[in-house]
Design an enzyme around this catalytic site. Structure first.
Site, PDB file in Angstrom:
ATOM      1  N   CYS A   1      49.087  44.840  42.176  1.00 35.09           N
ATOM      2  CA  CYS A   1      50.337  44.434  42.820  1.00 35.09           C
ATOM      3  C   CYS A   1      51.538  44.844  41.975  1.00 35.09           C
ATOM      4  O   CYS A   1      51.562  44.611  40.773  1.00 35.09           O
ATOM      5  CB  CYS A   1      50.384  42.921  43.016  1.00 35.09           C
ATOM      6  SG  CYS A   1      49.259  42.365  44.273  1.00 35.09           S
ATOM      7  N   SER A   2      52.517  45.422  42.633  1.00 35.18           N
ATOM      8  CA  SER A   2      53.748  45.783  41.935  1.00 35.18           C
ATOM      9  C   SER A   2      54.676  44.581  41.849  1.00 35.18           C
ATOM     10  O   SER A   2      55.521  44.508  40.971  1.00 35.18           O
ATOM     11  CB  SER A   2      54.437  46.938  42.663  1.00 35.18           C
ATOM     12  OG  SER A   2      54.408  46.699  44.053  1.00 35.18           O
TER      13      SER A   2
ATOM     14  N   HIS B   1      54.784  38.155  42.510  1.00 36.20           N
ATOM     15  CA  HIS B   1      54.423  37.053  43.410  1.00 36.20           C
ATOM     16  C   HIS B   1      53.424  37.553  44.455  1.00 36.20           C
ATOM     17  O   HIS B   1      53.364  38.741  44.750  1.00 36.20           O
ATOM     18  CB  HIS B   1      55.672  36.516  44.099  1.00 36.20           C
ATOM     19  CG  HIS B   1      56.430  37.577  44.827  1.00 36.20           C
ATOM     20  ND1 HIS B   1      57.361  38.367  44.211  1.00 36.20           N
ATOM     21  CD2 HIS B   1      56.360  38.012  46.098  1.00 36.20           C
ATOM     22  CE1 HIS B   1      57.844  39.232  45.083  1.00 36.20           C
ATOM     23  NE2 HIS B   1      57.253  39.050  46.235  1.00 36.20           N
TER      24      HIS B   1
ATOM     25  N   HIS C   1      52.164  38.617  47.893  1.00 36.64           N
ATOM     26  CA  HIS C   1      52.967  39.087  49.019  1.00 36.64           C
ATOM     27  C   HIS C   1      52.107  39.481  50.205  1.00 36.64           C
ATOM     28  O   HIS C   1      51.072  40.112  50.065  1.00 36.64           O
ATOM     29  CB  HIS C   1      53.919  40.207  48.613  1.00 36.64           C
ATOM     30  CG  HIS C   1      53.267  41.345  47.917  1.00 36.64           C
ATOM     31  ND1 HIS C   1      52.847  41.275  46.617  1.00 36.64           N
ATOM     32  CD2 HIS C   1      52.939  42.569  48.356  1.00 36.64           C
ATOM     33  CE1 HIS C   1      52.309  42.421  46.277  1.00 36.64           C
ATOM     34  NE2 HIS C   1      52.322  43.227  47.292  1.00 36.64           N
TER      35      HIS C   1
ATOM     36  N   GLN D   1      51.380  41.283  53.898  1.00 33.25           N
ATOM     37  CA  GLN D   1      51.713  42.494  54.637  1.00 33.25           C
ATOM     38  C   GLN D   1      51.041  42.435  55.995  1.00 33.25           C
ATOM     39  O   GLN D   1      50.030  41.761  56.179  1.00 33.25           O
ATOM     40  CB  GLN D   1      51.203  43.737  53.898  1.00 33.25           C
ATOM     41  CG  GLN D   1      51.800  43.941  52.522  1.00 33.25           C
ATOM     42  CD  GLN D   1      51.335  45.256  51.897  1.00 33.25           C
ATOM     43  OE1 GLN D   1      51.174  46.261  52.572  1.00 33.25           O
ATOM     44  NE2 GLN D   1      51.105  45.236  50.602  1.00 33.25           N
TER      45      GLN D   1
ATOM     46  N   PHE E   1      33.859  44.984  38.116  1.00 31.65           N
ATOM     47  CA  PHE E   1      34.173  46.353  38.499  1.00 31.65           C
ATOM     48  C   PHE E   1      33.143  46.837  39.507  1.00 31.65           C
ATOM     49  O   PHE E   1      31.947  46.715  39.272  1.00 31.65           O
ATOM     50  CB  PHE E   1      34.171  47.279  37.271  1.00 31.65           C
ATOM     51  CG  PHE E   1      35.330  47.025  36.341  1.00 31.65           C
ATOM     52  CD1 PHE E   1      36.561  47.620  36.570  1.00 31.65           C
ATOM     53  CD2 PHE E   1      35.187  46.178  35.245  1.00 31.65           C
ATOM     54  CE1 PHE E   1      37.627  47.367  35.722  1.00 31.65           C
ATOM     55  CE2 PHE E   1      36.257  45.924  34.390  1.00 31.65           C
ATOM     56  CZ  PHE E   1      37.477  46.522  34.634  1.00 31.65           C
TER      57      PHE E   1
ATOM     58  N   TYR F   1      26.589  52.491  40.079  1.00 31.22           N
ATOM     59  CA  TYR F   1      25.642  52.351  41.184  1.00 31.22           C
ATOM     60  C   TYR F   1      26.337  51.753  42.406  1.00 31.22           C
ATOM     61  O   TYR F   1      26.104  52.156  43.547  1.00 31.22           O
ATOM     62  CB  TYR F   1      24.478  51.448  40.757  1.00 31.22           C
ATOM     63  CG  TYR F   1      23.462  51.235  41.861  1.00 31.22           C
ATOM     64  CD1 TYR F   1      22.373  52.101  42.004  1.00 31.22           C
ATOM     65  CD2 TYR F   1      23.607  50.184  42.771  1.00 31.22           C
ATOM     66  CE1 TYR F   1      21.465  51.919  43.037  1.00 31.22           C
ATOM     67  CE2 TYR F   1      22.697  50.006  43.806  1.00 31.22           C
ATOM     68  CZ  TYR F   1      21.632  50.869  43.931  1.00 31.22           C
ATOM     69  OH  TYR F   1      20.741  50.700  44.955  1.00 31.22           O
TER      70      TYR F   1
END
Ligand SMILES: [Zn+2]
Length: 241
Positions: free
Chosen positions: A41-42, A45, A47, A49, A207, A211
């Protein structure tokens, strides 16, 4: 956020969905929220969409097909039957907690209109799904009591998430709904997915690589273990406790 403020978000989702669905060129409307730096997230908070498309995305096409096949075979929505099954499952609690009685193996929180659970097929460590007890296709079909109950369940679930590692818990979350301007979809059952990345602490994330990227997701923890952890947490935010 307080439940009254979350209710305003729920009402805005319904209004935006209603307005967008009036455009006959649109086929699918995705309402979602990204939260946390770890999710890329840039904004600091959380956000929300809304993406509206003139096509149905692959994941939603698959969910439509599966729900349709089940509905045609059984005359009920797949998630109604799955919810009924989860609501009857019980496991014993350790003797020390005997006063609590038995508990559900995968349900985290519930209220009169919604259930939040860790689905048995969860692959993200603390993945959950919010399912409406009443089968509807769209967020616009919830009545006032259901809108308030959705705000309540989102608040209680996300407080537990924050309390898990005592951090502002990151996730991508969003609702899945029937395609729009596409005829009736009696098979579709509204639900919301929460996909959080954290695995062991506020900084150790899962992550999906190696595999998992090439072949298929692997589970780090079981759905039952994740549900038990989330069940054990308070619904008072750790910053307010
Ligand atoms: Zn879905």
């Amino acid at each position: 956020m307080e439940a009254d403020d979350i209710l305003k978000v729920v009402q805005l989702w319904a209004k935006e969905f209603h307005d967008l669905a009036a455009n006959p060129d649109l086929r699918y409307i995705q309402i979602f929220e990204n939260k946390g730096e770890v999710m890329g997230c840039s904004n600091p908070h959380p956000h929300g969409q809304i993406w509206a498309l003139n096509d149905v995305p692959t994941a939603l096409e698959k969910e439509t097909e599966r729900q349709k096949a089940y509905f045609e075979a059984h005359g009920r929505s797949l998630l109604s039957d799955y919810l009924a099954l989860e609501l009857t499952q019980r496991v014993d609690v350790p003797a020390a907690d005997a006063a609590v009685g038995s508990r559900s193996p995968r349900i985290v929180v519930e209220n009169e209109h919604f259930v939040a659970l860790v689905p048995f097929w969860a692959v993200w460590p603390f993945e959950t799904m919010v399912v409406s007890r009443r089968q509807v296709q769209y967020v616009t079909q919830f009545n006032e009591a259901e809108q308030a109950a959705l705000a309540d369940i989102l608040r209680r679930l996300t407080i537990r998430y924050d309390n898990l590692f005592q951090t502002s818990f990151p996730y991508s979350a969003g609702m899945h709904q029937a395609p729009v301007n596409d005829g009736p979809h009696p098979e579709w059952h509204w639900h919301m997915h929460f996909y959080p990345p954290l695995l062991r602490s506020a900084t150790v994330k899962k992550f999906m690589v190696g595999y998992e990227m090439l072949a298929g997701p692997q589970r780090d923890i079981t759905a039952e273990w994740a549900a038990a952890r989330l069940q054990a947490l308070a619904e008072v935010h750790y910053k307010q406790a």
